[in-house]
Scaffold this motif. Structure first.
Motif, PDB file in Angstrom:
ATOM      1  N   ALA A  98       0.854  -1.156  -0.004  1.00 40.57           N
ATOM      2  CA  ALA A  98      -0.026  -0.155  -0.097  1.00 40.57           C
ATOM      3  C   ALA A  98       0.834   1.213  -0.116  1.00 40.57           C
ATOM      4  O   ALA A  98       2.123   1.095   0.507  1.00 40.57           O
ATOM      5  CB  ALA A  98      -0.883   0.121   1.228  1.00 40.57           C
ATOM      6  N   GLY A  99       0.288   2.303  -0.395  1.00 37.67           N
ATOM      7  CA  GLY A  99       0.950   3.499  -0.716  1.00 37.67           C
ATOM      8  C   GLY A  99       1.267   3.916  -1.983  1.00 37.67           C
ATOM      9  O   GLY A  99       0.366   3.745  -2.854  1.00 37.67           O
ATOM     10  N   VAL A 100       2.377   4.442  -2.433  1.00 38.29           N
ATOM     11  CA  VAL A 100       2.612   4.616  -3.806  1.00 38.29           C
ATOM     12  C   VAL A 100       3.063   3.348  -4.577  1.00 38.29           C
ATOM     13  O   VAL A 100       4.111   2.482  -4.168  1.00 38.29           O
ATOM     14  CB  VAL A 100       3.784   5.666  -4.110  1.00 38.29           C
ATOM     15  CG1 VAL A 100       4.047   5.786  -5.240  1.00 38.29           C
ATOM     16  CG2 VAL A 100       3.448   7.105  -3.716  1.00 38.29           C
ATOM     17  N   ILE A 101       2.473   2.666  -5.320  1.00 40.36           N
ATOM     18  CA  ILE A 101       2.602   1.478  -6.037  1.00 40.36           C
ATOM     19  C   ILE A 101       3.021   1.571  -7.478  1.00 40.36           C
ATOM     20  O   ILE A 101       2.534   2.618  -8.158  1.00 40.36           O
ATOM     21  CB  ILE A 101       1.651   0.386  -5.893  1.00 40.36           C
ATOM     22  CG1 ILE A 101       0.161   0.945  -6.171  1.00 40.36           C
ATOM     23  CG2 ILE A 101       1.233   0.271  -4.090  1.00 40.36           C
ATOM     24  CD1 ILE A 101      -0.943   0.115  -6.150  1.00 40.36           C
ATOM     25  N   GLN A 102       3.591   0.790  -8.036  1.00 37.04           N
ATOM     26  CA  GLN A 102       3.917   0.718  -9.346  1.00 37.04           C
ATOM     27  C   GLN A 102       3.225  -0.522 -10.071  1.00 37.04           C
ATOM     28  O   GLN A 102       3.198  -1.532  -9.724  1.00 37.04           O
ATOM     29  CB  GLN A 102       5.557   0.461  -9.685  1.00 37.04           C
ATOM     30  CG  GLN A 102       5.947   0.654 -11.183  1.00 37.04           C
ATOM     31  CD  GLN A 102       7.259   1.130 -11.083  1.00 37.04           C
ATOM     32  OE1 GLN A 102       8.113   0.620 -10.379  1.00 37.04           O
ATOM     33  NE2 GLN A 102       8.060   1.581 -12.319  1.00 37.04           N
ATOM     34  N   THR A 103       2.314   0.022 -11.221  1.00 41.55           N
ATOM     35  CA  THR A 103       1.567  -0.979 -11.679  1.00 41.55           C
ATOM     36  C   THR A 103       1.742  -1.436 -13.180  1.00 41.55           C
ATOM     37  O   THR A 103       2.135  -0.438 -13.991  1.00 41.55           O
ATOM     38  CB  THR A 103       0.005  -0.585 -11.700  1.00 41.55           C
ATOM     39  OG1 THR A 103      -0.251   0.471 -12.274  1.00 41.55           O
ATOM     40  CG2 THR A 103      -0.504  -0.525 -10.152  1.00 41.55           C
ATOM     41  N   ILE A 104       1.477  -2.467 -13.700  1.00 47.75           N
ATOM     42  CA  ILE A 104       1.568  -2.853 -15.202  1.00 47.75           C
ATOM     43  C   ILE A 104       0.075  -3.406 -15.400  1.00 47.75           C
ATOM     44  O   ILE A 104      -0.830  -3.774 -14.366  1.00 47.75           O
ATOM     45  CB  ILE A 104       2.474  -3.757 -15.436  1.00 47.75           C
ATOM     46  CG1 ILE A 104       2.280  -5.234 -14.478  1.00 47.75           C
ATOM     47  CG2 ILE A 104       3.714  -3.370 -15.201  1.00 47.75           C
ATOM     48  CD1 ILE A 104       3.100  -6.195 -15.013  1.00 47.75           C
ATOM     49  N   PRO A 105      -0.421  -3.456 -16.804  1.00 51.76           N
ATOM     50  CA  PRO A 105      -1.576  -3.699 -17.106  1.00 51.76           C
ATOM     51  C   PRO A 105      -2.320  -5.059 -16.404  1.00 51.76           C
ATOM     52  O   PRO A 105      -3.564  -5.034 -16.419  1.00 51.76           O
ATOM     53  CB  PRO A 105      -1.711  -3.764 -18.579  1.00 51.76           C
ATOM     54  CG  PRO A 105      -0.653  -2.605 -18.911  1.00 51.76           C
ATOM     55  CD  PRO A 105       0.321  -2.934 -17.870  1.00 51.76           C
ATOM     56  N   SER A 106      -1.327  -5.835 -16.052  1.00 51.14           N
ATOM     57  CA  SER A 106      -1.841  -7.066 -15.699  1.00 51.14           C
ATOM     58  C   SER A 106      -2.303  -7.252 -14.438  1.00 51.14           C
ATOM     59  O   SER A 106      -2.637  -8.350 -13.520  1.00 51.14           O
ATOM     60  CB  SER A 106      -1.058  -8.242 -15.923  1.00 51.14           C
ATOM     61  OG  SER A 106       0.552  -8.192 -15.745  1.00 51.14           O
ATOM     62  N   ASP A 107      -1.720  -6.075 -13.289  1.00 51.68           N
ATOM     63  CA  ASP A 107      -1.874  -6.026 -12.093  1.00 51.68           C
ATOM     64  C   ASP A 107      -3.740  -5.845 -11.815  1.00 51.68           C
ATOM     65  O   ASP A 107      -4.096  -5.011 -12.462  1.00 51.68           O
ATOM     66  CB  ASP A 107      -1.222  -4.961 -11.422  1.00 51.68           C
ATOM     67  CG  ASP A 107       0.319  -5.227 -11.353  1.00 51.68           C
ATOM     68  OD1 ASP A 107       0.587  -6.268 -11.512  1.00 51.68           O
ATOM     69  OD2 ASP A 107       1.084  -4.191 -11.291  1.00 51.68           O
ATOM     70  N   GLU A 108      -3.923  -6.424 -10.580  1.00 53.96           N
ATOM     71  CA  GLU A 108      -5.391  -6.040 -10.158  1.00 53.96           C
ATOM     72  C   GLU A 108      -5.427  -4.365 -10.052  1.00 53.96           C
ATOM     73  O   GLU A 108      -6.515  -3.980 -10.429  1.00 53.96           O
ATOM     74  CB  GLU A 108      -5.792  -6.579  -8.948  1.00 53.96           C
ATOM     75  CG  GLU A 108      -6.063  -8.121  -9.369  1.00 53.96           C
ATOM     76  CD  GLU A 108      -6.354  -8.892  -8.154  1.00 53.96           C
ATOM     77  OE1 GLU A 108      -7.370  -8.420  -7.292  1.00 53.96           O
ATOM     78  OE2 GLU A 108      -5.598  -9.895  -7.718  1.00 53.96           O
ATOM     79  N   ALA A 109      -4.577  -3.945  -9.319  1.00 49.70           N
ATOM     80  CA  ALA A 109      -4.631  -2.502  -9.235  1.00 49.70           C
ATOM     81  C   ALA A 109      -4.334  -1.514 -10.229  1.00 49.70           C
ATOM     82  O   ALA A 109      -4.975  -0.212 -10.259  1.00 49.70           O
ATOM     83  CB  ALA A 109      -3.286  -2.094  -8.203  1.00 49.70           C
ATOM     84  N   PHE A 110      -4.211  -1.871 -11.598  1.00 51.72           N
ATOM     85  CA  PHE A 110      -3.987  -1.247 -12.648  1.00 51.72           C
ATOM     86  C   PHE A 110      -5.453  -0.783 -13.037  1.00 51.72           C
ATOM     87  O   PHE A 110      -5.870   0.266 -13.595  1.00 51.72           O
ATOM     88  CB  PHE A 110      -3.319  -1.868 -13.859  1.00 51.72           C
ATOM     89  CG  PHE A 110      -3.139  -1.006 -14.915  1.00 51.72           C
ATOM     90  CD1 PHE A 110      -2.200   0.024 -14.951  1.00 51.72           C
ATOM     91  CD2 PHE A 110      -3.768  -1.203 -16.187  1.00 51.72           C
ATOM     92  CE1 PHE A 110      -1.829   0.678 -16.247  1.00 51.72           C
ATOM     93  CE2 PHE A 110      -3.632  -0.436 -17.319  1.00 51.72           C
ATOM     94  CZ  PHE A 110      -2.675   0.434 -17.227  1.00 51.72           C
ATOM     95  N   GLY A 111      -6.516  -1.708 -12.769  1.00 55.28           N
ATOM     96  CA  GLY A 111      -7.947  -1.373 -12.941  1.00 55.28           C
ATOM     97  C   GLY A 111      -8.533  -1.898 -14.304  1.00 55.28           C
ATOM     98  O   GLY A 111      -9.424  -1.346 -14.616  1.00 55.28           O
ATOM     99  N   ALA A 112      -7.614  -2.751 -15.240  1.00 54.96           N
ATOM    100  CA  ALA A 112      -8.033  -3.026 -16.542  1.00 54.96           C
ATOM    101  C   ALA A 112      -8.918  -4.356 -16.463  1.00 54.96           C
ATOM    102  O   ALA A 112      -8.515  -4.847 -15.444  1.00 54.96           O
ATOM    103  CB  ALA A 112      -6.807  -3.187 -17.580  1.00 54.96           C
ATOM    104  N   HIS A 113      -9.537  -4.740 -17.169  1.00 55.05           N
ATOM    105  CA  HIS A 113     -10.476  -5.961 -17.164  1.00 55.05           C
ATOM    106  C   HIS A 113      -9.273  -6.904 -17.464  1.00 55.05           C
ATOM    107  O   HIS A 113      -8.495  -7.036 -18.571  1.00 55.05           O
ATOM    108  CB  HIS A 113     -11.426  -6.034 -18.349  1.00 55.05           C
ATOM    109  CG  HIS A 113     -12.550  -5.225 -18.092  1.00 55.05           C
ATOM    110  ND1 HIS A 113     -13.466  -5.224 -17.075  1.00 55.05           N
ATOM    111  CD2 HIS A 113     -12.944  -3.829 -18.724  1.00 55.05           C
ATOM    112  CE1 HIS A 113     -14.596  -4.325 -17.055  1.00 55.05           C
ATOM    113  NE2 HIS A 113     -13.929  -3.470 -18.070  1.00 55.05           N
TER     114      HIS A 113
END
Length: 141
Positions: A98-113
């Motif tokens: 939690a906090g500042v996170i680094q995301t890629i499209p396959s991460d749940e946190a990225f928000g893509a389907h």
């Protein structure tokens, strides 16, 4: 999913110039020229230089991602091409950062389907008969 007159951008892996700089106003100096797509589908993406699917200019409900569990490209690319945002990182629904996170499209946190795949590695996203190809076909037919 796909409707008459709809334009879908499909992006594999390191073809990120189209994916990130072409459609992400926040990731590009070309802000006035976003991609004219209504949906974005990425497969094996190492990152799109934005932290959230909503930053791609088509709405997070129009961003779709595929990644095989053993595809190394998304994990290798994350430190260089992943985007940052404030949030919680999850793995199969369980929070682990939690906090500042680094995301890629396959991460749940990225928000893509996130779409199901039944292939392995990085080169099978368009294999004949694969679930991955079937899912992508829903956008192009």
């Amino acid at each position: 999913m796909c409707q008459l007159g709809q334009l879908v951008a499909e992006v594999l892996s390191f073809v990120r110039r189209l994916g990130a700089q072409g459609c992400c106003p926040g990731a590009s100096r070309e802000k006035e020229h976003p991609i004219a797509a209504s949906d974005i589908v990425v497969a094996g993406s190492p990152g799109m230089l934005v932290g959230d699917a909503g930053d791609l200019g088509v709405g997070s409900d129009h961003v779709w991602s595929e990644a095989a569990g053993d595809d190394p490209v998304p994990y290798i690319g994350r430190p260089f091409l992943g985007g940052q945002k404030w949030g919680v990182q999850y793995c199969e629904g369980v929070p682990y950062s939690a906090g500042v996170i680094q995301t890629i499209p396959s991460d749940e946190a990225f928000g893509a389907h996130r779409m199901e795949v039944n292939m392995s590695g990085h080169s099978g996203y368009w294999d004949e008969g694969s679930v991955s190809l079937e899912n992508q076909g829903r956008f192009s037919t």
